[in-house]
Every structure is written in C-alpha cells, then in structure tokens.
Design an enzyme around this catalytic site. Structure first.
Site, short mmCIF file in Angstrom:
data_model
loop_
_atom_site.label_atom_id
_atom_site.label_comp_id
_atom_site.label_asym_id
_atom_site.label_seq_id
_atom_site.Cartn_x
_atom_site.Cartn_y
_atom_site.Cartn_z
N LYS A 1 87.54 31.20 -48.23
CA LYS A 1 88.19 30.94 -49.52
C LYS A 1 88.74 29.53 -49.51
O LYS A 1 89.04 28.99 -48.43
CB LYS A 1 89.36 31.91 -49.73
N1 GLU Z 1 86.34 34.78 -56.13
C1 GLU Z 1 85.61 36.00 -56.22
C2 GLU Z 1 86.21 37.08 -55.34
O1 GLU Z 1 87.37 37.05 -55.03
C3 GLU Z 1 84.11 35.81 -56.01
C4 GLU Z 1 83.71 35.17 -54.74
C5 GLU Z 1 82.21 34.86 -54.68
O2 GLU Z 1 81.50 35.18 -55.61
O3 GLU Z 1 81.82 34.31 -53.66
O4 GLU Z 1 85.55 38.01 -54.99
#
Ligand code: GLU
Length: 424
Positions: A113
C-alpha cells in the site's frame, strides 16, 4: 516477539488493530504458527519526501509512503491513498490487509500500500499531477509490473493512475501498462474495475444474507461513505429491492424512512461532490445515524469507525465492511456476542483487487475481455471465496473474520515455509 521500533502501540492505531487480528488467528494455525511472526513484520517500508512547487510559486513538502508487507505469494498489490491523515502506521496496516485479502481470495499477489499525507481537494489539477509524478519517481525503486502494482484507493482515481502509468513508463522508456491498475479504459484499464469493489460488497453480502435467512428485498440499509464503494453498493442494494434509508459522508448524515432516491442523490453528488444540502432526505446528527434501526449496515469510508460504544448500540443484523479496517477488535467481540454477523473487509471488499488482477492479466497479454466475462469471472471468484470462508467458520466455530484469516494465513505461511529463509 520483537516489537517494531517505528510504530506506536496506541490501542486505536490501525496497525494495532491488525496485530490483534493476527493474535486471534494464531491459535488456529497449527504447525504454521512457527511462521506467524512473519505477518507482524512488514517486509519493506519506504518513506519519501515530495517537494512540490505550488501554483502560487511557494514550495511545500509532503510525506509519502510505500509499504510492501509480504511478497511470499507474488508481487505486492495495493492502492495509493491521498488523505490528510495518512501516516506510516496506517499504510502498514492497509498493506497487511492487502496481504490477507489477496490470499483470502487466492489471487497470486502479496500485499502492499502507498499514500501521501495530503488533502487532494485542496490542490489544483496541475499540483496534483506534479505531486503524483514526483511521488511515483520517488517510489520507482520499489514498484514494477512484476514487483509491486499500485491501484486507486481513498482520494485517488483513474486520472491519477494515468499519471502513475505515464511517469513510470517515461522513466523506463517504454509504455508499461501493467505497472498500475484502475487506469482509464483507453490506457489499458479494465471494464468493470471501477464498480468492482461495490459489486463485491453486494455479492458477498447477498450470499451471507441468503445463508442467514435475511431478506434483501424490503430490508433497511444504512451506508457510511458515498465514494466509489459506498455509492455503487447503495445502488446495487436499491436495485435488489432494499431501502437505503440512511447515508453518511464527510459532509452530512441523511435519513429518509421511505428510502433515499439514489438517482436524485447521484445527480446532486456529481454536481457538489458531497451529500449535504440534498433535499430528498432529512439531515440527522452523527449519533442518530449510528442508532437507527436497520437490517444491514455498510461502513464504506475509513478505518476505526465501529468503536466499542457504537458496537453496543448498533441496531442491525448484518455488517458488510466495504472499507478496510472499519471495526476495532473489541467492537468485533461485542458484535459477535450480540449475534450480529460481520462480513469482514478482507473478503467483502476484495472485488476491487480481483478485477485489478484481471486488468493486470489483460495488460500482460494485451488481450482484453468483455464486461460480461469480467463480471462472470469476478462473481465466481468472489462467491467461491465467500463460501469457503463461510464453511471454515462453521468448521472452526469462529467468526467470519477469523475464518477468512485462517484461510488466508494458511496460504501465506505455507508459501513462506516452503520458500524457506534465504540464506538458510
Ligand atoms: N485499494 C483497493 C483495496 O483496498 C484496491 C487495491 C488494488 O486494486 O490493488 O482493496
């Protein structure tokens, strides 16, 4: 266990919430427990300074992060968040939840992240672009289509992902569409990606409601958050005959006992970017929002929303965690004791990353699928994963959250164990 020196042990921090979730799954992991500390240690965490020349000529500095929590099962995967409260602790927890999420759904990814501590709504379009391009250049040493693939999260969208793709590609000297997901369709994005998270919340919620004998048609639903996830989930529940009677966002809490007219609310929201001022519902205060009698509650905003106090009063049968980490562990216990069923974030909102995975596969193959194909494959993966977690919770007589963690941690730690420690 060695405590990390670089995070606080505040009981309300997201990383603390995550650690306590790991404590709860550890007793179920048998021989793999020997490896569980792996999950309490992010693999890599990068903090970067992003200097930005503002439109008025002044220079501001912003703090950016990229954390790769675990890469045992594949490249890192996870969004980029732009929010004024972003910090290392939060990004660490969000990256860890990505590790668990990808494993719970069995996608061949680890968890990552990133984020910038910034309020994107205070920046002009060109400031936002420069900020994004500098951030991507700074984290360029970590990311890559086979290493770590970003995506949208709170405060970012397809427009930002286009700059991510372009910046990385410019530095490589060739167009690399597979570096990021959630892109606009004409730049290698996937049909269905934008609505996928909300769709997954609805699909998992419907599956569990059916198994618990909760009727969707005619049910009373409250949604916290009217962004990408909350708005699509609310739309799908309305389409299925539910009444969305309350919605809260950063600007207001709205209530209409007969169901809020979403078509009208969408057009209001498109215009003003907030729900406050909408005439088709009554404005209520936050306490009232948390005490309404409903059947289904959908937190689809930020972490740490369902506190112990709120868990004691929440008057619902089913909670669908569209957001990541909305429930504190002690609130989780109370809700479980009260017989309120929670579909946990790591399975409930996994539709987004599932279609991100499809986008990445399509980019690699330069061969694109129809929206029907995408939805069909997504529904199958989502429902199979939900049923697997459901069965595990019955087998182990535990909550759906612990069951999802058992399924995920077994997969992650099996990979960890069989890869072994290098050098040996
Ligand atoms: N930000 C989204 C989540 O928390 C998607 C992450 C992604 O698609 O890689 O799942």
């Amino acid at each position: 266990m060695d405590k990390l020196s670089y995070v606080s042990d505040s009981p309300t921090s997201s990383w603390t919430t995550y650690l306590r979730q790991i404590d709860r799954v550890a007793p179920y992991l048998g021989e793999l427990t020997r490896w569980v500390d792996t999950l309490r240690h992010p693999k890599r965490a990068l903090i970067v300074d992003i200097p930005l020349q503002m439109d008025n000529g002044t220079i501001c500095h912003f703090e950016g992060y990229r954390v790769q929590h675990n890469l045992s099962r594949g490249p890192g995967k996870g969004g980029i968040r732009y929010h004024p409260n972003v910090n290392l602790d939060e990004i660490m927890a969000l990256s860890a939840w990505m590790t668990i999420k990808c494993a719970a759904v069995n996608l061949p990814y680890g968890g990552a992240k990133g984020g910038i501590r910034v309020d994107p709504f205070l920046l002009s379009e060109s400031e936002l672009e420069r900020l994004t391009r500098r951030y991507i250049s700074e984290i360029g040493i970590l990311i890559g289509p086979q290493k770590d693939i970003p995506a949208p999260d709170v405060g970012t969208n397809g427009r930002v992902m286009a700059w991510v793709m372009d910046t990385y590609s410019m530095n490589q000297g060739t167009t690399v569409t597979g570096i990021v997901t959630g892109k606009p369709i004409h730049l290698g994005g996937s049909l269905g990606r934008e609505k996928a998270t909300g769709r997954g919340v609805f699909m998992t919620g419907r599956e569990v409601a059916y198994r618990e004998g909760i009727q969707i048609k005619g049910s009373r639903v409250a949604v916290q958050g009217f962004g990408n996830v909350g708005s699509e989930t609310a739309r799908l529940f309305t389409e299925a005959g539910a009444l969305v009677i309350a919605i809260q966002d950063h600007s207001a809490s709205l209530f209409n006992d007969n169901g809020i007219d979403l078509v009208k609310l969408f057009s209001w929201h498109n215009r003003y970017r907030k729900i406050a001022g909408f005439q088709g519902a009554q404005e209520i205060n936050t306490d009232e929002f948390w005490n309404i009698q409903i059947d289904i509650f959908i937190p689809a905003a930020l972490e740490g929303q369902i506190t112990l106090e709120r868990a004691k009063n929440l008057d619902c049968k089913l909670i669908l965690e569209g957001a990541n980490g909305p429930t504190y562990p002690e609130a989780d216990d109370i809700l479980n004791e009260r017989g309120i069923i929670i579909v946990p974030d790591v399975i409930c909102n996994a539709g987004g990353v599932t279609v991100s995975y499809f986008e990445w596969v399509q980019d690699m193959a330069s061969f694109f699928w129809s929206e029907d194909e995408i939805n069909l494959r997504m529904d199958r993966i989502t429902i199979e994963a939900m049923i697997n977690v459901w069965n595990k919770s019955k087998e182990k007589k535990c909550s759906l959250r612990t069951a999802a963690y058992i399924v995920a941690c077994e997969r992650i730690l099996m990979a960890r164990k069989d890869r072994g420690i290098y050098p040996g």
